[in-house]
Enzyme design. Structure first.
Site, PDB file in Angstrom:
ATOM      1  N   GLY A  11     -18.165 -19.447 -26.701  1.00 58.84           N
ATOM      2  CA  GLY A  11     -18.262 -20.914 -26.544  1.00 58.84           C
ATOM      3  C   GLY A  11     -17.170 -21.546 -25.702  1.00 58.84           C
ATOM      4  O   GLY A  11     -17.247 -22.733 -25.375  1.00 58.84           O
TER       5      GLY A  11
ATOM      6  N   VAL B 107       7.741 -39.352 -16.754  1.00 57.16           N
ATOM      7  CA  VAL B 107       8.556 -38.691 -17.774  1.00 57.16           C
ATOM      8  C   VAL B 107       9.479 -37.729 -17.045  1.00 57.16           C
ATOM      9  O   VAL B 107       9.011 -36.894 -16.275  1.00 57.16           O
ATOM     10  CB  VAL B 107       7.656 -37.922 -18.763  1.00 57.16           C
ATOM     11  CG1 VAL B 107       8.482 -37.122 -19.752  1.00 57.16           C
ATOM     12  CG2 VAL B 107       6.719 -38.886 -19.485  1.00 57.16           C
TER      13      VAL B 107
ATOM     14  N   ARG C  59     -11.705 -14.391 -26.014  1.00 58.71           N
ATOM     15  CA  ARG C  59     -11.480 -15.095 -27.286  1.00 58.71           C
ATOM     16  C   ARG C  59     -12.182 -14.374 -28.424  1.00 58.71           C
ATOM     17  O   ARG C  59     -13.150 -13.655 -28.196  1.00 58.71           O
ATOM     18  CB  ARG C  59     -12.133 -16.478 -27.222  1.00 58.71           C
ATOM     19  CG  ARG C  59     -11.285 -17.595 -26.822  1.00 58.71           C
ATOM     20  CD  ARG C  59     -12.153 -18.868 -26.791  1.00 58.71           C
ATOM     21  NE  ARG C  59     -11.789 -19.703 -25.679  1.00 58.71           N
ATOM     22  CZ  ARG C  59     -10.809 -20.584 -25.711  1.00 58.71           C
ATOM     23  NH1 ARG C  59     -10.139 -20.775 -26.815  1.00 58.71           N
ATOM     24  NH2 ARG C  59     -10.507 -21.282 -24.646  1.00 58.71           N
TER      25      ARG C  59
ATOM     26  N   HIS D  26     -36.485 -53.284 -28.326  1.00 57.79           N
ATOM     27  CA  HIS D  26     -35.598 -54.300 -28.894  1.00 57.79           C
ATOM     28  C   HIS D  26     -35.498 -54.110 -30.396  1.00 57.79           C
ATOM     29  O   HIS D  26     -36.522 -53.836 -31.035  1.00 57.79           O
ATOM     30  CB  HIS D  26     -36.174 -55.694 -28.599  1.00 57.79           C
ATOM     31  CG  HIS D  26     -35.385 -56.787 -29.238  1.00 57.79           C
ATOM     32  ND1 HIS D  26     -34.185 -57.226 -28.730  1.00 57.79           N
ATOM     33  CD2 HIS D  26     -35.617 -57.517 -30.356  1.00 57.79           C
ATOM     34  CE1 HIS D  26     -33.715 -58.192 -29.507  1.00 57.79           C
ATOM     35  NE2 HIS D  26     -34.561 -58.389 -30.503  1.00 57.79           N
TER      36      HIS D  26
HETATM   37  P1  FAD Z   1     -14.403 -22.765 -20.487  1.00 58.97           P
HETATM   38  O1  FAD Z   1     -15.113 -23.531 -21.514  1.00 58.97           O
HETATM   39  O2  FAD Z   1     -12.957 -23.020 -20.279  1.00 58.97           O
HETATM   40  O3  FAD Z   1     -14.621 -21.229 -20.881  1.00 58.97           O
HETATM   41  C1  FAD Z   1     -14.059 -20.197 -20.173  1.00 58.97           C
HETATM   42  C2  FAD Z   1     -13.942 -18.988 -21.092  1.00 58.97           C
HETATM   43  O4  FAD Z   1     -13.610 -17.872 -20.300  1.00 58.97           O
HETATM   44  C3  FAD Z   1     -12.861 -19.093 -22.139  1.00 58.97           C
HETATM   45  O5  FAD Z   1     -13.394 -18.890 -23.426  1.00 58.97           O
HETATM   46  C4  FAD Z   1     -11.877 -17.992 -21.790  1.00 58.97           C
HETATM   47  O6  FAD Z   1     -11.330 -17.348 -22.936  1.00 58.97           O
HETATM   48  C5  FAD Z   1     -12.747 -17.028 -21.021  1.00 58.97           C
HETATM   49  N1  FAD Z   1     -12.016 -16.218 -20.047  1.00 58.97           N
HETATM   50  C6  FAD Z   1     -11.167 -16.654 -19.087  1.00 58.97           C
HETATM   51  N2  FAD Z   1     -10.736 -15.627 -18.348  1.00 58.97           N
HETATM   52  C7  FAD Z   1     -11.340 -14.521 -18.847  1.00 58.97           C
HETATM   53  C8  FAD Z   1     -11.307 -13.146 -18.505  1.00 58.97           C
HETATM   54  N3  FAD Z   1     -10.584 -12.698 -17.474  1.00 58.97           N
HETATM   55  N4  FAD Z   1     -12.034 -12.277 -19.250  1.00 58.97           N
HETATM   56  C9  FAD Z   1     -12.785 -12.708 -20.312  1.00 58.97           C
HETATM   57  N5  FAD Z   1     -12.857 -14.006 -20.662  1.00 58.97           N
HETATM   58  C10 FAD Z   1     -12.143 -14.878 -19.942  1.00 58.97           C
HETATM   59  N6  FAD Z   1     -16.131 -31.860 -21.440  1.00 58.97           N
HETATM   60  C11 FAD Z   1     -17.215 -32.630 -21.671  1.00 58.97           C
HETATM   61  O7  FAD Z   1     -18.156 -32.601 -20.875  1.00 58.97           O
HETATM   62  N7  FAD Z   1     -17.298 -33.425 -22.765  1.00 58.97           N
HETATM   63  C12 FAD Z   1     -16.291 -33.506 -23.673  1.00 58.97           C
HETATM   64  O8  FAD Z   1     -16.398 -34.234 -24.654  1.00 58.97           O
HETATM   65  C13 FAD Z   1     -15.131 -32.731 -23.457  1.00 58.97           C
HETATM   66  N8  FAD Z   1     -14.107 -32.778 -24.315  1.00 58.97           N
HETATM   67  C14 FAD Z   1     -13.008 -31.989 -24.111  1.00 58.97           C
HETATM   68  C15 FAD Z   1     -11.956 -32.084 -24.998  1.00 58.97           C
HETATM   69  C16 FAD Z   1     -10.819 -31.323 -24.819  1.00 58.97           C
HETATM   70  C17 FAD Z   1      -9.690 -31.432 -25.801  1.00 58.97           C
HETATM   71  C18 FAD Z   1     -10.752 -30.410 -23.719  1.00 58.97           C
HETATM   72  C19 FAD Z   1      -9.549 -29.536 -23.537  1.00 58.97           C
HETATM   73  C20 FAD Z   1     -11.793 -30.329 -22.818  1.00 58.97           C
HETATM   74  C21 FAD Z   1     -12.932 -31.126 -23.000  1.00 58.97           C
HETATM   75  N9  FAD Z   1     -13.998 -31.096 -22.095  1.00 58.97           N
HETATM   76  C22 FAD Z   1     -15.085 -31.894 -22.306  1.00 58.97           C
HETATM   77  C23 FAD Z   1     -13.987 -30.214 -20.925  1.00 58.97           C
HETATM   78  C24 FAD Z   1     -14.835 -28.954 -21.205  1.00 58.97           C
HETATM   79  O9  FAD Z   1     -14.306 -28.300 -22.323  1.00 58.97           O
HETATM   80  C25 FAD Z   1     -14.838 -28.055 -19.987  1.00 58.97           C
HETATM   81  O10 FAD Z   1     -15.260 -28.758 -18.843  1.00 58.97           O
HETATM   82  C26 FAD Z   1     -15.763 -26.866 -20.202  1.00 58.97           C
HETATM   83  O11 FAD Z   1     -15.404 -26.140 -21.348  1.00 58.97           O
HETATM   84  C27 FAD Z   1     -15.763 -25.960 -18.991  1.00 58.97           C
HETATM   85  O12 FAD Z   1     -16.624 -24.892 -19.217  1.00 58.97           O
HETATM   86  P2  FAD Z   1     -16.435 -23.482 -18.488  1.00 58.97           P
HETATM   87  O13 FAD Z   1     -17.586 -22.656 -18.945  1.00 58.97           O
HETATM   88  O14 FAD Z   1     -16.222 -23.676 -17.051  1.00 58.97           O
HETATM   89  O15 FAD Z   1     -15.070 -22.877 -19.060  1.00 58.97           O
HETATM   90  P1  NAI Z   2      -7.018 -36.296 -16.814  1.00 56.91           P
HETATM   91  O1  NAI Z   2      -7.017 -35.836 -15.427  1.00 56.91           O
HETATM   92  O2  NAI Z   2      -8.201 -36.978 -17.373  1.00 56.91           O
HETATM   93  O3  NAI Z   2      -5.794 -37.286 -17.059  1.00 56.91           O
HETATM   94  C1  NAI Z   2      -4.484 -36.915 -16.828  1.00 56.91           C
HETATM   95  C2  NAI Z   2      -3.654 -38.172 -16.657  1.00 56.91           C
HETATM   96  O4  NAI Z   2      -2.300 -37.805 -16.624  1.00 56.91           O
HETATM   97  C3  NAI Z   2      -3.956 -38.933 -15.383  1.00 56.91           C
HETATM   98  O5  NAI Z   2      -4.140 -40.283 -15.686  1.00 56.91           O
HETATM   99  C4  NAI Z   2      -2.726 -38.687 -14.530  1.00 56.91           C
HETATM  100  O6  NAI Z   2      -2.436 -39.749 -13.651  1.00 56.91           O
HETATM  101  C5  NAI Z   2      -1.664 -38.558 -15.593  1.00 56.91           C
HETATM  102  N1  NAI Z   2      -0.486 -37.798 -15.216  1.00 56.91           N
HETATM  103  C6  NAI Z   2      -0.423 -36.682 -14.457  1.00 56.91           C
HETATM  104  N2  NAI Z   2       0.856 -36.253 -14.375  1.00 56.91           N
HETATM  105  C7  NAI Z   2       1.600 -37.110 -15.105  1.00 56.91           C
HETATM  106  C8  NAI Z   2       2.972 -37.196 -15.419  1.00 56.91           C
HETATM  107  N3  NAI Z   2       3.827 -36.293 -14.976  1.00 56.91           N
HETATM  108  N4  NAI Z   2       3.395 -38.213 -16.188  1.00 56.91           N
HETATM  109  C9  NAI Z   2       2.518 -39.145 -16.661  1.00 56.91           C
HETATM  110  N5  NAI Z   2       1.210 -39.106 -16.395  1.00 56.91           N
HETATM  111  C10 NAI Z   2       0.743 -38.103 -15.639  1.00 56.91           C
HETATM  112  O7  NAI Z   2      -6.627 -35.005 -17.679  1.00 56.91           O
HETATM  113  P2  NAI Z   2      -6.694 -34.718 -19.228  1.00 56.91           P
HETATM  114  O8  NAI Z   2      -6.769 -35.973 -20.006  1.00 56.91           O
HETATM  115  O9  NAI Z   2      -5.588 -33.764 -19.502  1.00 56.91           O
HETATM  116  O10 NAI Z   2      -8.062 -33.967 -19.366  1.00 56.91           O
HETATM  117  C11 NAI Z   2      -8.320 -32.779 -18.605  1.00 56.91           C
HETATM  118  C12 NAI Z   2      -9.767 -32.636 -18.286  1.00 56.91           C
HETATM  119  O11 NAI Z   2     -10.509 -32.314 -19.434  1.00 56.91           O
HETATM  120  C13 NAI Z   2     -10.357 -33.925 -17.735  1.00 56.91           C
HETATM  121  O12 NAI Z   2     -10.285 -33.877 -16.351  1.00 56.91           O
HETATM  122  C14 NAI Z   2     -11.760 -33.910 -18.199  1.00 56.91           C
HETATM  123  O13 NAI Z   2     -12.556 -33.439 -17.166  1.00 56.91           O
HETATM  124  C15 NAI Z   2     -11.787 -32.907 -19.341  1.00 56.91           C
HETATM  125  N6  NAI Z   2     -12.071 -33.631 -20.578  1.00 56.91           N
HETATM  126  C16 NAI Z   2     -13.251 -34.311 -20.681  1.00 56.91           C
HETATM  127  C17 NAI Z   2     -13.549 -35.042 -21.800  1.00 56.91           C
HETATM  128  C18 NAI Z   2     -14.815 -35.785 -21.847  1.00 56.91           C
HETATM  129  O14 NAI Z   2     -15.683 -35.535 -21.047  1.00 56.91           O
HETATM  130  N7  NAI Z   2     -14.991 -36.707 -22.790  1.00 56.91           N
HETATM  131  C19 NAI Z   2     -12.635 -35.111 -22.939  1.00 56.91           C
HETATM  132  C20 NAI Z   2     -11.415 -34.399 -22.708  1.00 56.91           C
HETATM  133  C21 NAI Z   2     -11.177 -33.668 -21.577  1.00 56.91           C
END
Ligand code: FAD
Ligand code: NAI
Length: 464
Positions: free
Chosen positions: A41, A236, A37, A443
């Site tokens: 981060g 869906v 990227r 509290h």
């Molecule tokens: P990632 O954060 O996915 O980082 C992996 C990195 O590796 C990426 O930047 C990618 O570009 C790089 N990479 C991959 N392959 C290669 C390669 N071959 N060479 C060089 N670079 C490479 N988790 C929470 O705990 N709290 C939250 O509030 C939360 N909110 C989320 C909201 C959304 C919308 C999403 C999508 C996820 C959220 N998550 C949340 C989940 C969280 O983002 C992930 O669990 C976390 O980022 C995982 O960390 P990681 O280091 O394993 O990988």
């Molecule tokens: P998720 O696993 O939380 O939820 C996916 C949902 O889609 C499930 O309820 C599943 O039953 C449903 N589903 C699967 N296939 C389907 C289909 N064909 N039609 C209708 N429903 C279907 O996955 P999500 O929300 O995409 O998040 C991915 C991951 O990112 C989570 O597992 C979580 O670990 C991480 N994440 C964490 C956050 C946090 O900690 N606050 C915030 C956002 C993401």
């Protein structure tokens, strides 16, 4: 180090990778981190945790103002409107500040950032942007990406994934979320608060799979009151573009008559999958498991000596804090120390309003382990929740009937994400419900509800 370029090469700079790299450097190991990227981060800082929380916070304030909650507190705003551009601007500001912060920490700790996609050439050799790098230890922290829905093409306009859902240029009138999981509810909340009519289509018979059953039901009730529409046990079968919007065909999961739903924006959020494509794992001698994950042992080492893996790419919950803790542990193990992560005590939080949080076993899981006792306390009885006009939810403490040891804690409360830390700490120290019940809590705080739920395990709370 003989002819190695680095002691440690981390692939991926998400919360797993960047934390591992910094800890390895702190421990005196010559460290590099490959990241493809433009900024460091990973998913979390760039398109996940951070931007979603920036929008959740701003949209919550908007709804409080637009929906009249502020007026009820005596904060009258005569004219107000949504400035979505500024809201997106503050989101980007949070992302830019934090990703630049990781770059600063890399420089400070002398972690070299190798810019580009890393590919294995052999078990100790990787190429990054044409450069060949040999490392004594390689940590795979490549994270995860959006699971596609077969037959549905994300066009980032009318059909979006979690990344493009953060960047919508205007508030959709009708938004359909496919998947009632964490992303669907968090990002659905953002756009609902800003004015969208949000319908969630969930394949299972309840939202938030994996969470405590009672919490899932209560969350469903609260979100419905907020205006979410849920179509549970529904699949869906098709999503097609329809002018500027899209049309979905859905049918009961068990089969039956199909219906169509029109939407301005469809969010596909059905889970995430580990990133292993294009890594050249075969050249390193690693084969992912059936779910595409890289298996590791207790020390986070793969089947190949010197290759380690952490975060979303390995089994376990896909959470940033789990990845971070594994990052610290793997670096310590590489340095010859003892790095451990207690996977039984990983809190999870959904950052909606109210927040939903849990740690340890659900009541359903705990029942499988033997006899249990459960204590519950409603937030309605908590004075701070009352003062703040946040009456929703409850705290639930699940303990072993014989030993009283806390097995799990689940809660729905405005600040559950903050409150759950205390539960995790207690469980990490092997707390009993009595330990918590006899701990003095300040509290008026929401955390008193946790103490009262613990009191309810063996006796009676005071305030219900
Ligand atoms: P990632 O954060 O996915 O980082 C992996 C990195 O590796 C990426 O930047 C990618 O570009 C790089 N990479 C991959 N392959 C290669 C390669 N071959 N060479 C060089 N670079 C490479 N988790 C929470 O705990 N709290 C939250 O509030 C939360 N909110 C989320 C909201 C959304 C919308 C999403 C999508 C996820 C959220 N998550 C949340 C989940 C969280 O983002 C992930 O669990 C976390 O980022 C995982 O960390 P990681 O280091 O394993 O990988
Ligand atoms: P998720 O696993 O939380 O939820 C996916 C949902 O889609 C499930 O309820 C599943 O039953 C449903 N589903 C699967 N296939 C389907 C289909 N064909 N039609 C209708 N429903 C279907 O996955 P999500 O929300 O995409 O998040 C991915 C991951 O990112 C989570 O597992 C979580 O670990 C991480 N994440 C964490 C956050 C946090 O900690 N606050 C915030 C956002 C993401």
């Amino acid at each position: 180090m003989a002819d190695y370029d680095f002691d440690v090469l981390v692939i991926g700079s998400g919360p797993g990778g960047y934390v591992a790299a910094i800890r390895a450097a702190q421990l005196g190991l010559k460290t590099a981190c490959a990241e493809s990227r433009a900024t460091l981060g990973g998913t979390c800082l760039n398109v996940g945790c951070i931007p979603s929380k920036a929008l959740l916070h701003a949209s919550e304030l908007y709804e409080a103002a637009a929906g009249g909650a502020l007026a009820k507190l005596g904060v009258k705003i005569d004219a107000m409107s949504l400035d979505l551009g500024t809201m997106h601007g503050q989101r980007l500001e949070a992302v830019n500040g934090l990703t630049a912060g990781v770059e600063y920490l890399f420089k400070k700790n002398k972690v070299e950032w190798l810019k580009g996609l890393a590919t294995f050439e052999s078990a100790d050799t990787v190429t990054v942007a044409g450069r060949t790098v040999r490392a004594k230890n390689i940590i795979i922290a490549t994270g995860s990406s959006v699971t596609p829905l077969p037959g549905v093409t994300v066009d980032n306009e009318a059909i979006v994934d979690s990344t493009s859902a953060l960047e919508l240029p205007k508030v959709p009138g009708r938004m359909v979320v496919i998947g009632g999981g964490v992303i669907g509810l968090e990002l659905g909340s953002v756009w609902r608060r800003l004015g969208a009519k949000v319908t969630v289509v969930e394949y299972l018979d309840q939202i938030l799979p994996g969470m405590d059953g009672e919490v899932r039901k209560e969350a469903n009730k609260i979100f419905k009151k907020q205006g979410f529409e849920f179509k549970l046990s529904t699949k869906v079968t098709k999503v097609e573009r329809n002018g500027a919007g899209a049309v979905l065909t859905v049918e009961p999961a068990a089969g039956g008559a199909a219906e169509t739903i029109e939407a301005d924006v469809v969010l596909v959020s059905i889970g995430r999958k580990p990133n292993t494509d294009g890594l050249g794992l075969d050249k390193a001698g690693i084969t992912p498991n059936g779910r595409g994950q890289i298996e590791v042992n207790h020390e986070f080492e793969t089947g190949v000596s010197g290759i380690w893996a952490i975060g979303d790419v390995v089994p376990g919950p896909m959470l940033a804090h789990k990845a971070e803790d594994e990052g610290i542990a793997v670096a310590e193990n590489i340095a010859g120390l003892t790095g451990i992560v207690n996977h039984d005590v990983i809190p999870s939080v959904v950052y909606t309003m109210p927040e939903i949080a849990g740690v340890g076993l659900t009541e359903e899981q705990a029942k499988q382990t033997g006899e249990i006792k459960v204590g519950k306390f409603p937030m309605l009885g908590n004075s701070r929740a009352k003062t703040n006009h946040e009456p929703w939810g409850f705290v639930k403490v699940i303990a072993d009937a014989k030993t009283d040891k806390v097995l799990g804690v689940w809660m729905i409360a405005s600040v559950a994400g903050t409150m759950i830390a205390e539960a995790a700490l207690g469980m990490e120290f092997g707390a009993t419900s009595e330990d918590i019940a006899y701990t003095c809590h300040a509290h008026p705080t929401h955390a008193e509800a946790f103490k009262e739920a613990a009191m309810a395990v063996t006796g009676k709370p005071i305030h219900v």
